[in-house]
Design a protein around this motif. Structure first.
Motif, PDB file in Angstrom:
ATOM      1  N   UNK A  92      35.521  -6.307 -30.466  1.00 31.98           N
ATOM      2  CA  UNK A  92      36.887  -6.573 -30.011  1.00 31.98           C
ATOM      3  C   UNK A  92      37.492  -7.826 -30.648  1.00 31.98           C
ATOM      4  N   UNK A  93      36.662  -8.711 -31.153  1.00 32.48           N
ATOM      5  CA  UNK A  93      37.146 -10.007 -31.638  1.00 32.48           C
ATOM      6  C   UNK A  93      38.182  -9.906 -32.757  1.00 32.48           C
ATOM      7  N   UNK A  94      38.033  -9.019 -33.753  1.00 34.52           N
ATOM      8  CA  UNK A  94      39.089  -8.930 -34.781  1.00 34.52           C
ATOM      9  C   UNK A  94      40.437  -8.488 -34.205  1.00 34.52           C
ATOM     10  N   UNK A  95      40.413  -7.601 -33.232  1.00 33.22           N
ATOM     11  CA  UNK A  95      41.661  -7.116 -32.632  1.00 33.22           C
ATOM     12  C   UNK A  95      42.306  -8.183 -31.759  1.00 33.22           C
ATOM     13  N   UNK A  96      41.491  -8.911 -31.011  1.00 31.61           N
ATOM     14  CA  UNK A  96      42.022 -10.003 -30.203  1.00 31.61           C
ATOM     15  C   UNK A  96      42.612 -11.089 -31.107  1.00 31.61           C
ATOM     16  N   UNK A 115      21.434 -18.716 -24.416  1.00 35.10           N
ATOM     17  CA  UNK A 115      22.818 -18.271 -24.546  1.00 35.10           C
ATOM     18  C   UNK A 115      23.158 -17.913 -25.986  1.00 35.10           C
ATOM     19  N   UNK A 116      22.241 -17.334 -26.707  1.00 35.94           N
ATOM     20  CA  UNK A 116      22.450 -17.056 -28.132  1.00 35.94           C
ATOM     21  C   UNK A 116      23.596 -16.055 -28.346  1.00 35.94           C
ATOM     22  N   UNK A 117      23.738 -15.054 -27.469  1.00 39.03           N
ATOM     23  CA  UNK A 117      24.836 -14.084 -27.612  1.00 39.03           C
ATOM     24  C   UNK A 117      26.180 -14.754 -27.389  1.00 39.03           C
ATOM     25  N   UNK A 118      26.231 -15.673 -26.433  1.00 40.02           N
ATOM     26  CA  UNK A 118      27.474 -16.398 -26.160  1.00 40.02           C
ATOM     27  C   UNK A 118      27.831 -17.288 -27.343  1.00 40.02           C
ATOM     28  N   UNK A 119      26.819 -17.916 -27.942  1.00 43.21           N
ATOM     29  CA  UNK A 119      27.063 -18.767 -29.111  1.00 43.21           C
ATOM     30  C   UNK A 119      27.590 -17.941 -30.280  1.00 43.21           C
ATOM     31  N   UNK A 178      33.661 -10.060 -23.177  1.00 44.46           N
ATOM     32  CA  UNK A 178      32.215  -9.973 -22.922  1.00 44.46           C
ATOM     33  C   UNK A 178      31.413 -10.343 -24.171  1.00 44.46           C
ATOM     34  N   UNK A 179      30.285 -10.987 -23.959  1.00 40.59           N
ATOM     35  CA  UNK A 179      29.504 -11.500 -25.097  1.00 40.59           C
ATOM     36  C   UNK A 179      28.883 -10.394 -25.937  1.00 40.59           C
ATOM     37  N   UNK A 185      31.335 -18.440 -32.081  1.00 34.03           N
ATOM     38  CA  UNK A 185      31.554 -18.784 -33.487  1.00 34.03           C
ATOM     39  C   UNK A 185      32.201 -17.634 -34.250  1.00 34.03           C
ATOM     40  N   UNK A 186      31.916 -16.404 -33.870  1.00 35.34           N
ATOM     41  CA  UNK A 186      32.576 -15.254 -34.515  1.00 35.34           C
ATOM     42  C   UNK A 186      34.068 -15.237 -34.195  1.00 35.34           C
ATOM     43  N   UNK A 187      34.410 -15.579 -32.937  1.00 31.98           N
ATOM     44  CA  UNK A 187      35.816 -15.622 -32.541  1.00 31.98           C
ATOM     45  C   UNK A 187      36.542 -16.711 -33.335  1.00 31.98           C
ATOM     46  N   UNK A 188      35.920 -17.868 -33.472  1.00 32.59           N
ATOM     47  CA  UNK A 188      36.536 -18.939 -34.257  1.00 32.59           C
ATOM     48  C   UNK A 188      36.700 -18.486 -35.709  1.00 32.59           C
ATOM     49  N   UNK A 189      35.698 -17.796 -36.249  1.00 34.64           N
ATOM     50  CA  UNK A 189      35.777 -17.285 -37.619  1.00 34.64           C
ATOM     51  C   UNK A 189      36.893 -16.265 -37.797  1.00 34.64           C
TER      52      UNK A 189
END
Length: 167
Positions: free
Chosen positions: A95-99, A136-140, A89-90, A144-148
């Motif tokens: 959760x992104x660091x754990x994923x 879609x700023x939250x999705x963006x 979810x955006x 980019x955070x996930x890529x980071x």
């Protein structure tokens, strides 16, 4: 009388292979049923595992889930996992660091997970950049955070991150 005994023995001999064939067929059917049950259990296990994914908010929990996924490893299950990781979810940026940790751990032996996820993230990034609206700023930000985070675990190359920043 001697001829009758011979005939009985011949019929008994021909019946025995038929019985053996019937037993083999029954065993094959049982084996197929057991395989179907195992496939059904794997499907429910992967679904249950993917449902637990958003609740993994610590390194220990995500590591435990990663080990459990290794027991359910198949190409279809890897695709389901990548889809679940990509569809975070955006608003759940925590959760992104754990994923990313999970992807980094699994990518040591399953290279296709990281490549599929990076491909999906790059495609989404290019789509969002070309769209140019601020709706879609939250999705963006999530993208980019996930890529980071993947770059932090050396899954994504630094060149990819810099090219994203340049755009």
């Amino acid at each position: 009388m001697g001829k009758r005994r011979i005939r009985k023995k011949k019929t008994e001999r021909t019946k025995e292979p038929d019985r053996e064939k019937g037993k083999e067929k029954d065993a094959e059917r049982r084996g197929e049923n057991e395989k179907d049950k195992v496939k059904g259990l794997e499907g429910t296990n992967i679904d249950a595992l993917l449902q637990r994914l958003p609740s993994c908010v610590s390194c220990d929990l995500i590591d435990q889930l990663t080990v459990e996924f290794c027991y359910l490893n198949s190409k279809a299950n890897r695709k389901k996992l990548v889809r679940a990781l990509f569809n975070v979810p955006r608003t759940s940026l925590e959760l992104l660091p754990y994923y990313s940790r999970m992807v980094a751990t699994l990518s040591t032996c399953m290279k296709d997970i990281s490549s599929m996820l990076l491909q999906l993230l790059e495609e989404e990034f290019n789509f969002l950049i070309n769209k140019k609206d601020q709706m879609n700023i939250e999705t963006k930000i999530r993208n980019i955070r996930f890529i980071g985070e993947l770059c932090k675990f050396k899954i994504a190359s630094a060149g990819l991150v810099f090219s994203c920043l340049k755009v």
